[in-house]
Design a protein around this motif. Structure first.
Motif, PDB file in Angstrom:
ATOM      1  N   TYR A 203       1.169  -0.914  -0.212  1.00  0.00           N
ATOM      2  CA  TYR A 203       0.440   0.224  -0.191  1.00  0.00           C
ATOM      3  C   TYR A 203       0.897   1.323  -0.042  1.00  0.00           C
ATOM      4  O   TYR A 203       0.918   2.279  -0.663  1.00  0.00           O
ATOM      5  N   VAL A 204       2.052   1.343   1.229  1.00  0.00           N
ATOM      6  CA  VAL A 204       3.004   2.155   1.026  1.00  0.00           C
ATOM      7  C   VAL A 204       3.610   2.536  -0.174  1.00  0.00           C
ATOM      8  O   VAL A 204       3.400   4.124  -0.658  1.00  0.00           O
ATOM      9  N   LEU A 205       3.966   1.209  -0.790  1.00  0.00           N
ATOM     10  CA  LEU A 205       4.843   1.395  -2.408  1.00  0.00           C
ATOM     11  C   LEU A 205       3.662   1.869  -3.280  1.00  0.00           C
ATOM     12  O   LEU A 205       4.282   3.294  -4.162  1.00  0.00           O
ATOM     13  N   GLU A 206       2.052   1.992  -3.545  1.00  0.00           N
ATOM     14  CA  GLU A 206       1.334   2.202  -4.657  1.00  0.00           C
ATOM     15  C   GLU A 206       1.466   4.076  -4.163  1.00  0.00           C
ATOM     16  O   GLU A 206       1.308   4.897  -5.172  1.00  0.00           O
ATOM     17  N   GLN A 207       1.251   4.288  -2.777  1.00  0.00           N
ATOM     18  CA  GLN A 207       0.759   5.652  -2.309  1.00  0.00           C
ATOM     19  C   GLN A 207       2.171   6.477  -2.640  1.00  0.00           C
ATOM     20  O   GLN A 207       2.499   7.737  -3.252  1.00  0.00           O
ATOM     21  N   GLN A 216      14.158   7.814  -4.584  1.00  0.00           N
ATOM     22  CA  GLN A 216      13.883   6.424  -5.244  1.00  0.00           C
ATOM     23  C   GLN A 216      14.429   5.339  -4.095  1.00  0.00           C
ATOM     24  O   GLN A 216      14.196   4.539  -3.759  1.00  0.00           O
ATOM     25  N   ASP A 217      15.656   6.395  -3.417  1.00  0.00           N
ATOM     26  CA  ASP A 217      15.843   5.437  -1.791  1.00  0.00           C
ATOM     27  C   ASP A 217      14.946   4.417  -0.694  1.00  0.00           C
ATOM     28  O   ASP A 217      15.088   3.920  -0.844  1.00  0.00           O
ATOM     29  N   ILE A 222      12.194  -0.168   0.670  1.00  0.00           N
ATOM     30  CA  ILE A 222      10.264  -1.502   0.779  1.00  0.00           C
ATOM     31  C   ILE A 222      10.335  -2.144  -0.346  1.00  0.00           C
ATOM     32  O   ILE A 222      10.241  -3.113   0.113  1.00  0.00           O
ATOM     33  N   ASN A 223      10.713  -2.041  -1.423  1.00  0.00           N
ATOM     34  CA  ASN A 223      10.561  -2.898  -2.093  1.00  0.00           C
ATOM     35  C   ASN A 223      12.155  -4.259  -1.745  1.00  0.00           C
ATOM     36  O   ASN A 223      11.561  -5.296  -2.110  1.00  0.00           O
TER      37      ASN A 223
END
Length: 238
Positions: A203-207, A216-217, A222-223
């Motif tokens: 969810y955080v990544l999508e936001q 990007q860091d 998160i990835n």
């Protein structure tokens, strides 16, 4: 207090105290844990620390109700300030956020000389405590995880000694976050926590991807965490 009504997480914490413990329970919440331990083990002694007057009075009343004043000393003060140097052999800090527990340990480092074992039960962010242990000469010797009343709790047990570290920096970060023992043990509660974390990270990544400027860091971090969680869930369930 009926000793049978102690919460499951505090039962588990108590189980990590050796027989004959002389321990401090910091943020003692009515002194339930020290009373339970001292009622079960006639050789145990405790200091119950409370920072606020109300809980301090409640803890004193609880100790008096069990006639344990000779073995449990209730003290008013902030964190490890309630202790003398080298006074206790074990420390328990349960039911606070990880960063607060870390800060209590950091602020009271001079009181830890004789402390052989530290048992903590953070409500959030166990990683911050694992990192503190690693940086301050404490080795994790056990971890457990349990679910109670809809919340998932981790309990960490550390002892003085040189902590073993994986050689790989990413593996160190993975273990600091998810717990080296919990990663090995697995289990339904641990997997449930990992699945919840995975949902949050996605969810955080999508936001973040929707933001006008992308860090990007942070995205890469998160990835990485998503990869670790998927590894745990895929490996343990197949």
């Amino acid at each position: 207090m009926n000793v049978n009504s102690l919460s499951q997480r505090l039962y588990k914490v108590a189980a990590y105290l050796p027989e004959g413990s002389h321990f401090a329970d910091i943020g003692s919440d009515h002194a339930y844990l020290p009373c339970y331990v001292c009622l079960q083990d006639k050789t145990a002694r405790a200091v119950a620390g409370e920072v606020n007057q109300g809980p301090y009075e409640s803890a004193k009343n609880e100790v008096t109700s069990h006639s344990l004043q000779d073995r449990i000393d209730v003290r008013l003060g902030n964190g490890l300030e309630v202790l003398e140097v080298n006074e206790v052999n074990q420390i328990v800090i349960a039911g606070m956020g990880g960063p607060l527990i870390r800060d209590i340990l950091e602020a009271g480092k001079e009181k830890l000389g004789a402390v052989q074992r530290i048992i903590v039960q953070p409500n959030i962010d166990s990683r911050s405590i694992r990192r503190w242990f690693l940086n301050n000469g404490y080795s994790l010797v056990e971890e457990s995880i349990l679910e109670e009343s809809g919340h998932i709790y981790e309990i960490l047990v550390a002892e003085q000694g040189d902590p073993e570290q994986p050689y790989d920096k990413k593996q160190i970060e993975k273990e600091l976050w998810l717990g080296p023992y919990l990663l090995k043990q697995g289990g339904e509660t641990f997997w449930k926590k990992c699945q919840e974390e995975l949902d949050k990270k996605r969810y955080v990544l999508e936001q973040m991807k929707k933001a006008s400027s992308v860090d990007q860091d942070k995205v890469d971090g998160i990835n990485n965490e998503i990869i670790w969680l998927k590894e745990v869930l895929d490996y343990d369930r197949h």
